[in-house]
Design a protein around this motif. Structure first.
Motif, mmCIF file in Angstrom:
data_model
loop_
_atom_site.group_PDB
_atom_site.id
_atom_site.type_symbol
_atom_site.label_atom_id
_atom_site.label_comp_id
_atom_site.label_asym_id
_atom_site.label_seq_id
_atom_site.Cartn_x
_atom_site.Cartn_y
_atom_site.Cartn_z
ATOM 1 N N GLU A 193 60.619 43.253 73.257
ATOM 2 C CA GLU A 193 61.259 44.133 74.545
ATOM 3 C C GLU A 193 61.694 42.503 75.188
ATOM 4 N N ARG A 194 62.283 43.274 76.163
ATOM 5 C CA ARG A 194 63.456 41.921 77.245
ATOM 6 C C ARG A 194 62.461 42.127 78.702
ATOM 7 N N PRO A 195 62.583 40.635 78.908
ATOM 8 C CA PRO A 195 61.609 40.941 80.323
ATOM 9 C C PRO A 195 63.150 41.438 81.517
ATOM 10 N N PHE A 235 81.221 42.346 74.744
ATOM 11 C CA PHE A 235 80.825 42.824 76.451
ATOM 12 C C PHE A 235 80.365 43.896 75.555
ATOM 13 N N ILE A 236 79.050 44.794 76.940
ATOM 14 C CA ILE A 236 78.858 46.586 76.207
ATOM 15 C C ILE A 236 78.309 46.899 77.862
ATOM 16 N N GLY A 237 77.758 46.057 79.035
ATOM 17 C CA GLY A 237 77.815 46.665 79.481
ATOM 18 C C GLY A 237 78.741 46.573 81.004
ATOM 19 N N LEU A 279 86.557 54.119 70.137
ATOM 20 C CA LEU A 279 85.769 54.719 70.978
ATOM 21 C C LEU A 279 84.426 53.881 71.011
ATOM 22 N N MET A 280 83.263 53.510 72.235
ATOM 23 C CA MET A 280 81.822 53.962 72.157
ATOM 24 C C MET A 280 81.564 54.848 73.002
ATOM 25 N N THR A 281 80.048 54.994 72.596
ATOM 26 C CA THR A 281 79.355 55.569 73.464
ATOM 27 C C THR A 281 77.697 54.663 72.871
ATOM 28 N N ILE A 282 77.029 55.772 74.704
ATOM 29 C CA ILE A 282 75.515 55.236 74.064
ATOM 30 C C ILE A 282 74.751 56.342 73.943
ATOM 31 N N GLY A 283 74.666 57.662 75.138
ATOM 32 C CA GLY A 283 74.409 58.884 73.959
ATOM 33 C C GLY A 283 72.946 59.258 74.917
ATOM 34 N N GLU A 343 76.841 41.111 74.970
ATOM 35 C CA GLU A 343 75.796 40.872 76.739
ATOM 36 C C GLU A 343 76.055 42.053 76.746
ATOM 37 N N ASN A 344 75.149 42.290 78.528
ATOM 38 C CA ASN A 344 75.543 43.412 79.509
ATOM 39 C C ASN A 344 75.957 42.515 80.877
ATOM 40 N N TYR A 345 76.010 41.109 80.963
ATOM 41 C CA TYR A 345 76.142 41.151 82.044
ATOM 42 C C TYR A 345 76.830 39.694 82.408
ATOM 43 N N ALA A 403 74.099 42.170 67.156
ATOM 44 C CA ALA A 403 72.615 41.971 68.040
ATOM 45 C C ALA A 403 72.603 41.402 68.956
ATOM 46 N N VAL A 404 72.031 42.919 69.968
ATOM 47 C CA VAL A 404 72.574 42.663 71.321
ATOM 48 C C VAL A 404 71.307 42.006 72.063
ATOM 49 N N SER A 405 71.740 40.508 72.408
ATOM 50 C CA SER A 405 71.344 39.799 72.906
ATOM 51 C C SER A 405 71.288 39.191 74.072
ATOM 52 N N LYS A 406 71.024 40.962 75.076
ATOM 53 C CA LYS A 406 70.384 40.728 76.285
ATOM 54 C C LYS A 406 69.681 39.982 77.254
ATOM 55 N N LEU A 407 69.593 39.295 78.150
ATOM 56 C CA LEU A 407 67.846 38.860 79.020
ATOM 57 C C LEU A 407 67.226 38.340 78.232
ATOM 58 N N VAL A 424 76.967 48.936 64.724
ATOM 59 C CA VAL A 424 75.569 48.990 65.191
ATOM 60 C C VAL A 424 75.575 48.234 66.662
ATOM 61 N N ARG A 425 75.661 48.560 67.558
ATOM 62 C CA ARG A 425 74.170 47.563 69.105
ATOM 63 C C ARG A 425 73.217 47.554 68.967
ATOM 64 N N VAL A 426 72.198 46.174 67.675
ATOM 65 C CA VAL A 426 71.109 46.726 68.018
ATOM 66 C C VAL A 426 70.136 45.584 68.663
ATOM 67 N N GLY A 427 69.353 45.998 69.627
ATOM 68 C CA GLY A 427 69.271 44.813 70.857
ATOM 69 C C GLY A 427 67.349 44.263 70.661
ATOM 70 N N SER A 428 66.539 44.861 71.349
ATOM 71 C CA SER A 428 64.577 45.391 71.358
ATOM 72 C C SER A 428 64.402 45.323 69.329
ATOM 73 N N THR A 429 65.652 45.618 68.881
ATOM 74 C CA THR A 429 63.954 46.114 67.247
ATOM 75 C C THR A 429 63.895 44.700 66.905
ATOM 76 N N GLY A 431 75.067 53.790 68.261
ATOM 77 C CA GLY A 431 73.921 53.594 67.520
ATOM 78 C C GLY A 431 73.084 52.290 67.965
ATOM 79 N N MET A 432 71.877 52.570 68.438
ATOM 80 C CA MET A 432 71.391 51.375 68.619
ATOM 81 C C MET A 432 69.303 51.385 68.225
ATOM 82 N N SER A 433 68.966 50.537 68.948
ATOM 83 C CA SER A 433 67.872 50.388 67.592
ATOM 84 C C SER A 433 67.012 51.671 67.358
ATOM 85 N N GLU A 434 66.945 51.977 68.299
ATOM 86 C CA GLU A 434 66.456 53.690 67.649
ATOM 87 C C GLU A 434 67.200 54.736 67.248
HETATM 88 C C1 LIG Z 1 70.840 47.543 75.309
HETATM 89 C C2 LIG Z 1 71.983 47.595 74.997
HETATM 90 C C3 LIG Z 1 72.153 48.072 73.527
HETATM 91 C C4 LIG Z 1 71.013 47.738 72.917
HETATM 92 O O1 LIG Z 1 69.612 48.860 73.006
HETATM 93 P P1 LIG Z 1 68.603 48.334 72.109
HETATM 94 O O2 LIG Z 1 67.540 50.073 72.147
HETATM 95 O O3 LIG Z 1 67.447 47.517 72.240
HETATM 96 O O4 LIG Z 1 68.552 48.191 70.793
HETATM 97 C C5 LIG Z 1 73.087 48.660 73.297
HETATM 98 N N1 LIG Z 1 73.756 49.182 73.263
HETATM 99 C C6 LIG Z 1 74.082 49.061 74.563
HETATM 100 C C7 LIG Z 1 75.252 49.056 75.441
HETATM 101 C C8 LIG Z 1 73.260 47.988 76.177
HETATM 102 O O5 LIG Z 1 73.405 48.653 76.645
#
Ligand SMILES: *Cc1c(COP(=O)(O)O)cnc(C)c1O
Length: 300
Positions: A282-284, A106-108, A210-214, A85-87, A53-57, A273-278, A257-260
């Motif tokens: 939305e993040r501030p 730590f994913i940032g 291995l990790m990717t954002i894409g 978390e990213n920061y 669960a991506v809880s950044k911000l 999978v790393r899911v935040g905004s769903t 894999g992220m929210s979308e």
């Molecule tokens: C913010 C972030 C996510 C989560 O993104 P959402 O689209 O909010 O699910 C996943 N991975 C990384 C590396 C991110 O920075």
């Protein structure tokens, strides 16, 4: 206890969780669990991927609401263990405030000058997913080694053993080749060499995968019929790296894999999978984000 490992419980402020917010978050995460398991079911995938669960911000109370779900809910989901978390600064603050049973990722974007601090001072850091150079791996390794030394000293007094755990790391691969994204080049010498450095020279690190954002465009273009190129690409890189290292593919995980696009990532064999905004909404903007929301100095 040393200043670097303050006792978490003693200066834990009372975190007040708003029941309505808690209920929303628990419903959101339940629906992610449902989507993950139905994707696995319809594709005969027996190993359900880990959900980070991506809880950044987002405030600490949001994390606690998912980690210690209120029993007042009609059917509360299981406690959420993994948070991303990213920061570095924000993660440091949260890891001091929140229970040590949380497994932090730590994913940032990773800066060399923050590596030691991250590996040494974050309680319950489970994985660093954005490693993209040997230098950063070596700095993380050193920081983790120092932490292990300190923990050993503290524990010698109590007669306890344990805790010399290796820090899991993922190598970030820039599968989309976008300038704005960090990560090493796919199928490159850099990629294999970095993986080798971690396995052979960093005794306090474990190469987890291995990790990717894409690319966003690719995730938007993905349908059940057309798979996301970034995920196909990461899987091919994993298989290639495994061969180069002489290990089984299964020994290396895929964090993708992220929210979308997490369902598409699962179809391509994602282990995490790393899911935040769903989940959190939305993040501030970063300038407005608050770790402590409902306290005097955390007031907006
Ligand atoms: C913010 C972030 C996510 C989560 O993104 P959402 O689209 O909010 O699910 C996943 N991975 C990384 C590396 C991110 O920075």
């Amino acid at each position: 206890m040393s200043a670097e490992h303050p006792d978490v419980s003693s200066d834990m402020p009372p975190l007040k969780i708003d029941p309505a917010r808690s209920s929303t978050l628990l419903q959101n995460i339940s629906s992610i669990h449902t989507r993950i398991s139905s994707t696995c079911k319809s594709h005969n995938i027996s190993k359900v991927p880990r959900l980070v669960a991506v809880s950044k911000l987002k405030p600490a109370t949001d994390i606690l609401a998912l980690h210690q779900p209120s029993a007042d809910q009609p059917s509360p989901p299981p406690p959420q263990l993994h948070f991303g978390e990213n920061y570095v600064q924000e993660l440091l603050e949260k890891s001091k405030l929140l229970p040590q049973s949380i497994k932090w990722h730590f994913i940032g974007g990773l800066q060399s000058n923050k590596c030691a601090q991250l590996a040494k001072n974050v309680h319950s850091l489970w994985a660093v997913e954005s490693v993209d150079s040997a230098k950063k791996a070596q700095l993380l390794d050193k920081g983790r080694g120092q932490r292990n030394e300190e923990l050993k000293k503290e524990q010698d007094g109590n007669g306890a053993a344990d805790a010399e755990e290796m820090l899991r790391v993922f190598v970030q691969v820039n599968t989309s080749g976008e300038e704005s994204k960090s990560g090493v080049e796919p199928k490159s010498e850099d990629l294999v060499n970095l993986c080798k450095t971690i396995r052979e020279e960093c005794s306090n690190l474990k190469l987890q995968g291995l990790m990717t954002i894409g690319a966003i465009a690719r995730s938007k273009a993905t349908t059940p019929e057309t798979e996301n190129e970034d995920f196909v690409n990461l899987r091919e890189n994993r298989d290639w790296v495994a061969k180069e290292l002489g290990v089984d593919s299964e020994e290396l995980e895929l964090s993708m894999g992220m929210s979308e696009d997490f369902e598409s990532a699962i179809r391509q064999g994602s282990d995490e999978v790393r899911v935040g905004s769903t989940i959190f909404g939305e993040r501030p903007p970063k300038s407005e984000a608050k770790v402590l929301e409902n306290t005097e100095d955390g007031k907006k």
